[in-house]
Design a protein around this motif. Structure first.
Motif, short mmCIF file in Angstrom:
data_model
loop_
_atom_site.label_atom_id
_atom_site.label_comp_id
_atom_site.label_asym_id
_atom_site.label_seq_id
_atom_site.Cartn_x
_atom_site.Cartn_y
_atom_site.Cartn_z
N LEU A 1 -11.36 2.67 1.49
CA LEU A 1 -10.49 3.42 2.38
C LEU A 1 -9.01 3.07 2.22
CD1 LEU A 1 -10.96 5.51 4.56
CD2 LEU A 1 -10.88 3.69 6.24
N ALA A 2 -8.72 1.77 2.10
CA ALA A 2 -7.31 1.34 2.02
C ALA A 2 -6.63 2.02 0.83
CB ALA A 2 -7.24 -0.16 1.90
N LEU A 3 -7.39 2.13 -0.26
CA LEU A 3 -6.85 2.76 -1.46
C LEU A 3 -6.57 4.25 -1.21
CD1 LEU A 3 -6.46 2.24 -4.57
CD2 LEU A 3 -8.77 3.14 -4.85
N HIS A 4 -7.51 4.92 -0.52
CA HIS A 4 -7.35 6.36 -0.26
C HIS A 4 -6.24 6.62 0.73
CE1 HIS A 4 -10.88 6.46 -2.56
NE2 HIS A 4 -11.67 6.04 -1.61
N GLN A 5 -6.00 5.65 1.61
CA GLN A 5 -4.91 5.84 2.58
C GLN A 5 -3.58 5.84 1.86
OE1 GLN A 5 -6.11 2.90 5.43
NE2 GLN A 5 -7.02 4.45 6.77
N LYS A 6 -3.49 5.05 0.77
CA LYS A 6 -2.25 5.01 -0.01
C LYS A 6 -2.02 6.33 -0.73
CE LYS A 6 -2.36 0.19 -1.24
NZ LYS A 6 -2.87 -0.62 -2.32
N THR A 7 -3.12 6.98 -1.16
CA THR A 7 -2.97 8.23 -1.93
C THR A 7 -3.07 9.46 -1.02
OG1 THR A 7 -5.32 8.08 -2.45
CG2 THR A 7 -3.80 7.33 -4.15
N GLY A 8 -3.28 9.25 0.28
CA GLY A 8 -3.31 10.36 1.23
C GLY A 8 -4.64 11.10 1.27
N GLY A 9 -5.61 10.64 0.55
CA GLY A 9 -6.94 11.28 0.55
C GLY A 9 -7.76 10.66 -0.57
N ILE A 10 -9.01 11.11 -0.68
CA ILE A 10 -9.89 10.53 -1.70
C ILE A 10 -9.61 11.14 -3.06
CG2 ILE A 10 -12.30 10.29 -2.44
CD1 ILE A 10 -13.05 10.32 0.54
N ILE A 11 -9.29 10.31 -4.03
CA ILE A 11 -9.21 10.79 -5.42
C ILE A 11 -10.54 10.36 -6.05
CG2 ILE A 11 -8.00 10.52 -7.64
CD1 ILE A 11 -5.43 10.16 -6.02
N PRO A 12 -11.40 11.35 -6.40
CA PRO A 12 -12.76 11.03 -6.81
C PRO A 12 -12.86 9.93 -7.87
CG PRO A 12 -12.55 13.38 -6.56
CD PRO A 12 -11.16 12.81 -6.38
#
Ligand code: KG4
Ligand code: ZN
Length: 336
Positions: free
Chosen positions: A36-47
């Motif tokens: 999640l922390a990673l996706h929060q940085k990118t603003g959403g899930i990058i598959p």
């Protein structure tokens, strides 16, 4: 009977050990690693990012699930795996790991539909559920109403025609400047919101079927945000409140209509959006008002969002062991 459940369909990597005696499931462990922390940085899930993280997590997560349950691989009776729907890269990591374990250990492999998994999260804590039952699954990817006559006979009554309920929460939160996942942000903001300040559309609320549509709601909020231009804190809370009221209003109205029409004994809520306390409280209140005598079940918060325990739970009731060579990840897998 002991099953190891593995779930990697989206951004979570989870493994759980569930044991069944008679009709009671016991949760021995449920380990969930999130990127999640990673996706929060990118603003959403990058598959691709999700899958790369899952490769790192999958073996430690399985190891930890066994350790927490004080069990060895040799004590497992079967392995259950989510094979779809979901992100292909993510699904493949779980599926290939589970196939390898099945082959090496010589244990049965049970493929589980992710959506069925969400429904069966309810049976982990509620062995008292009775049929016929109506299940509303509200997650980031799905909004489905499913009627169960018994464990084996069920029909999908309807689903979303566009965005799922969780997706609407996520997209609208993003419009308001909040990171993924948006649902928990909207829920918190809505607590301080004035319910009368905005009214957003409730698409298909009066349609004769059991389908849902949430993309029009997102567009209506976008238009409002563009019209207002600068959003102060109170306006954001008011928009969040009206958004949540609209989503909850449609979900409950359609579910209660189906429950009444089908004459069910139980209503089961599940999926990530079921973590929303306002949704749960309003459901409970409306069921008591309109369908007294109908039991209402929701898994605890940790079992609402993606987890391996729900996959193991579903496997006990849908024990269709398939040779590992025949199992492939299916990102578009339909519900039934
Ligand atoms: O079931 P889930 O973990 O993953 C999928 O299979 O999609 O659901 C994730 C979704 C996200 O859209 C997230 O915003 C939503 O569940 N969610 C919530 C809340 N907590 C998570 N939506 C509304 N209120 C919440 N408290
Ligand atoms: Zn899910």
């Amino acid at each position: 009977m002991v099953i190891l459940g593995i779930e990697t369909s989206c951004d979570e990597t989870s493994a759980a050990i569930v044991e069944k005696h008679d009709d009671h499931l016991t949760l021995r462990s449920n380990v969930i690693a999130s990127s999640l922390a990673l996706h929060q940085k990118t603003g959403g899930i990058i598959p691709e990012n999700a899958a790369r993280e899952q490769i790192k997590y999958i073996l430690p997560v399985i190891h930890e699930a066994l350790e927490e349950a004080h069990m060895q691989l040799s004590q497992l009776n079967a392995i259950a795996i989510t094979y779809g729907p979901g992100l292909i890269g993510s699904l493949l990591i779980g599926v290939e790991t589970a196939k390898t374990l099945s082959y090496v250990l010589g244990k049965p492999l049970i493929p589980v539909n992710h959506m069925l998994g969400h429904i069966y999260a309810n049976w982990i804590e509620h062995p008292e559920i009775t049929f016929p039952a109506l299940s509303l699954i509200v997650s980031g990817g799905h909004t489905d109403l499913v009627h169960f006559e018994n464990h084996k006979t069920y029909t999908v009554l309807g689903g979303t025609r566009d965005d799922a309920a969780g997706e609407a929460f996520d997209k609208i939160a993003r419009l308001l400047g909040f990171a993924y996942p948006g649902g928990p942000h909207i829920e918190q903001l809505a607590k301080k919101g004035n319910p009368k300040r905005f009214t957003f559309p409730r698409p298909l609320v009066g349609s004769g079927d059991y389908d849902f549509s949430f993309s029009g709601l997102k567009t209506a909020v976008l238009r409002e945000v563009q019209r207002i231009q600068t959003l102060d804190e109170q306006t954001i809370c008011n928009i969040a409140r009206a958004t949540q009221d609209a989503i909850i209003g449609v979900l409950i109205k359609k579910t209660l209509k189906a429950a009444e029409e089908k004459g069910v004994q139980s209503i089961l809520l599940s999926g990530g959006v079921a973590a929303n306390q306002t949704l749960k409280d309003t459901f409970e209140q409306k069921i008591t008002e309109h369908l007294p005598g109908t039991a209402f079940f929701v898994p605890s918060k940790r079992l609402c969002t993606d987890n391996g325990a729900m996959i193991a739970a579903a496997a006990f009731y849908h024990y269709d062991s398939v040779p590992w060579q025949e199992i492939t990840a299916d990102p578009q897998l339909y519900f039934a």
